[in-house]
Design a protein around this motif. Sequence first.
Motif, PDB file in Angstrom:
ATOM      1  N   PRO A   1       7.195  28.067  -3.748  1.00 23.83           N
ATOM      2  CA  PRO A   1       7.826  29.125  -2.959  1.00 23.83           C
ATOM      3  C   PRO A   1       7.185  30.481  -3.274  1.00 23.83           C
TER       4      PRO A   1
ATOM      5  N   THR B   1       9.919  30.208 -11.291  1.00 25.45           N
ATOM      6  CA  THR B   1      10.279  29.997  -9.863  1.00 25.45           C
ATOM      7  C   THR B   1       9.626  28.711  -9.327  1.00 25.45           C
TER       8      THR B   1
ATOM      9  N   TYR C   1       7.627  34.371 -13.102  1.00 25.50           N
ATOM     10  CA  TYR C   1       6.985  33.707 -11.958  1.00 25.50           C
ATOM     11  C   TYR C   1       6.974  32.190 -12.148  1.00 25.50           C
TER      12      TYR C   1
ATOM     13  N   ALA D   1      10.253  35.792  -5.008  1.00 26.10           N
ATOM     14  CA  ALA D   1      11.329  36.442  -4.258  1.00 26.10           C
ATOM     15  C   ALA D   1      11.635  37.845  -4.775  1.00 26.10           C
ATOM     16  N   ASP D   2      11.235  38.160  -6.017  1.00 31.49           N
ATOM     17  CA  ASP D   2      11.548  39.509  -6.512  1.00 31.49           C
ATOM     18  C   ASP D   2      10.293  40.161  -7.112  1.00 31.49           C
TER      19      ASP D   2
END
Length: 336
Positions: free
Chosen positions: A240, A334, A331, A243-244
């Motif tokens: 993925p 995730t 990272y 996201a942040d």
Amino acid sequence: MRNRAKTTHDSAAVFVVVAITLLLAGCGRGASALNPQGPNAAHIADLWWLLLGMGGVVFVGVMIFLLFALFRRRREGHATNSMLKGSRIVLYGGIVMPSVVLLTVFGFTLVTLNALSMPEIPEEDTVHIVGHQWWWEVRYPHQQIITANEIHIPAGRPVRVVLSSDDVIHSFWVPELHGKLDLVPGQTNEFWIEADEPGVYYGACAEFCGVQHAKMALLVIAEPREQYAAWLEAQRQPAPAPADALALRGQQVFLGSTCIYCHTVAGTQATGTLGPDLTHLAGRRTLASVTVPNNRGNLGGWIVDPQHVKPGTLMPPTPLTGGDLQALLAYLETLE
Ligand code: CUA
């Protein structure tokens, strides 16, 4: 003098009893070939018990004859027809009995080999395992999945295991599921495994393959059908996008480091193949071939100073500032 001899004798007896107790205790549970959790291991364990039983009977028989002979020699006026008796003992003890024992073992070995032979297995239930110093590359060719060190299989279903090696000879051994089979450079060997029930089965490399042979373990994770299908589906997805902000910075650290020359994260420019594929790293239970649990602390230590975790590992250290390391870890977490 006599007392000291008796004490030595007693300690030896205690040692033997303790050793046998520990051995038997160890046999009953854990990753033992005598704790079979699948049909192959069960057949092998049955053969083992048969060999032990027959060996035990022969041993006891020989001991009885030995004691009998020792006892008889002391008596006076023994055996006038010892030549005749002697030849009968040679006939029964030297020809008939060994033939019965060896033919029985041979017969049961053939039955076991037949039971272990490859059944009909659908193409999609194939796992290709490539040995590396000192980790296991795990490929699901039908599903186009690559992972490492943790082999997911469906419980209660036979799975074809194809083995090869990228460097030296290794040996794949999951004692509760099957015997050993070597991974040999330049050729493929195959057999099949099946776990009766869902569970985690410990395995190890069983052929000395270099300095970190001892830390080349693996896990076979047998799952119920739906859970296994869900795992396959998740593994097929690329990583993925972060996201942040912290994870995004971590991704930049990762892509800007030497990590990408050896590791792949599907969906990014990282396409190295010397080390394990990291696309779903966070979903694994352990790091460095079951050397340490997969958590933030261990992952950080592994990246910064791999030699401390696994001396001799081919992974080089990656010097990072504290901030970069924290971002990189955020990272990597995730990558589920
Ligand atoms: Cu690989 Cu021992």
